[in-house]
Design a protein around this motif. Structure first.
Motif, PDB file in Angstrom:
ATOM      1  N   ASP A   1     -15.838  31.515 -65.671  1.00  0.00           N
ATOM      2  CA  ASP A   1     -17.168  32.105 -65.794  1.00  0.00           C
ATOM      3  C   ASP A   1     -17.235  33.305 -66.736  1.00  0.00           C
TER       4      ASP A   1
ATOM      5  N   ARG B   1     -22.309  35.644 -75.151  1.00  0.00           N
ATOM      6  CA  ARG B   1     -23.241  36.775 -75.245  1.00  0.00           C
ATOM      7  C   ARG B   1     -22.816  37.900 -76.177  1.00  0.00           C
TER       8      ARG B   1
ATOM      9  N   THR C   1     -26.493  38.743 -68.977  1.00  0.00           N
ATOM     10  CA  THR C   1     -27.866  38.791 -68.460  1.00  0.00           C
ATOM     11  C   THR C   1     -27.859  38.642 -66.939  1.00  0.00           C
ATOM     12  N   LYS C   2     -29.007  38.927 -66.335  1.00  0.00           N
ATOM     13  CA  LYS C   2     -29.138  38.734 -64.886  1.00  0.00           C
ATOM     14  C   LYS C   2     -28.907  37.268 -64.529  1.00  0.00           C
ATOM     15  N   LYS C   3     -29.378  36.373 -65.375  1.00  0.00           N
ATOM     16  CA  LYS C   3     -29.176  34.943 -65.137  1.00  0.00           C
ATOM     17  C   LYS C   3     -27.678  34.606 -65.195  1.00  0.00           C
ATOM     18  N   ASP C   4     -26.968  35.170 -66.161  1.00  0.00           N
ATOM     19  CA  ASP C   4     -25.518  34.968 -66.261  1.00  0.00           C
ATOM     20  C   ASP C   4     -24.824  35.429 -64.985  1.00  0.00           C
TER      21      ASP C   4
ATOM     22  N   ARG D   1     -26.084  35.838 -61.955  1.00  0.00           N
ATOM     23  CA  ARG D   1     -26.411  34.975 -60.806  1.00  0.00           C
ATOM     24  C   ARG D   1     -25.582  33.692 -60.842  1.00  0.00           C
ATOM     25  N   LEU D   2     -25.453  33.102 -62.027  1.00  0.00           N
ATOM     26  CA  LEU D   2     -24.647  31.891 -62.173  1.00  0.00           C
ATOM     27  C   LEU D   2     -23.188  32.176 -61.818  1.00  0.00           C
TER      28      LEU D   2
ATOM     29  N   ARG E   1     -22.803  32.585 -58.064  1.00  0.00           N
ATOM     30  CA  ARG E   1     -22.873  31.288 -57.371  1.00  0.00           C
ATOM     31  C   ARG E   1     -21.539  30.545 -57.478  1.00  0.00           C
TER      32      ARG E   1
END
Length: 186
Positions: free
Chosen positions: A78, A86, A163-166, A168-169, A172
């Motif tokens: 990850d 990024r 990013t916030k999306k990164d 969160r992924l 998870r």
């Protein structure tokens, strides 16, 4: 079966050993780095032939056999790919990640031998051989050097670039690797 302390069970599950709250996957990785520093200190005590409690030996084994592989997967699967995606060219992150991935390969290859030495100490409370002490010292030295690079370069850049999306992924996936469903640090 070896009796484990609450701290060891928490480490095996990837839970925080400290009292400060964790705020996402990068804090969790930083906490794993603190666990690794603790393990290096215990390895130093073994090399110095300081008296070791079985719980301390078990802590080192739990880290090597359970925590370290998950932690390295967190970074390899990850963190590093997201950073490569990024980071700007001026970050020159590729060279740093290449070096860290090489270090990871060595750590994974060396961990079973280190674990075997630790298990031998637990089975027979004799002093490790000179060659075993050299292997233990080398492992701890390389781990500390690796942690310096990750803490000083990787984590600060990751905090700036991901990013916030990164995140969160990443969280998870980290939870899935540990068979957990609640947010990290809770």
């Amino acid at each position: 079966m070896k009796k484990q302390s609450e701290r060891q069970r928490n480490a095996a599950r990837g839970e925080s050993s400290g009292t400060r709250p964790l705020h996402g996957p990068l804090d969790f990785i930083a906490e794993d780095h603190m666990r690794e520093r603790e393990v290096c200190a215990l390895i130093d005590r073994i090399v110095a032939s300081a008296s070791m409690e079985q719980a301390d030996l078990d802590h080192v084994l739990t880290f090597l056999e359970a925590v370290l592989p998950q932690h390295l997967a967190d970074e390899e699967i990850d963190l590093f790919p997201l950073m490569l995606k990024r980071c700007a060219p001026e970050d020159e992150i590729e060279k740093v990640i290449d070096r860290l991935q090489s270090d990871h390969g060595h750590a994974l290859a060396d961990a079973p031998a280190i674990a075997a030495i630790i298990q031998g100490i637990g089975a027979s409370p004799s002093k490790p051989s000179q060659s075993d002490c050299a292997l233990l010292s080398d492992f701890a030295h390389h781990a500390r050097r690796h942690l310096i690079l990750e803490n000083a370069v990787i984590l600060p850049i990751a905090r700036a670039r991901l990013t916030k999306k990164d995140l969160r992924l990443m969280e998870r996936h980290m939870l899935e690797r540990r068979g957990l469903s609640s947010p990290l640090g809770e």
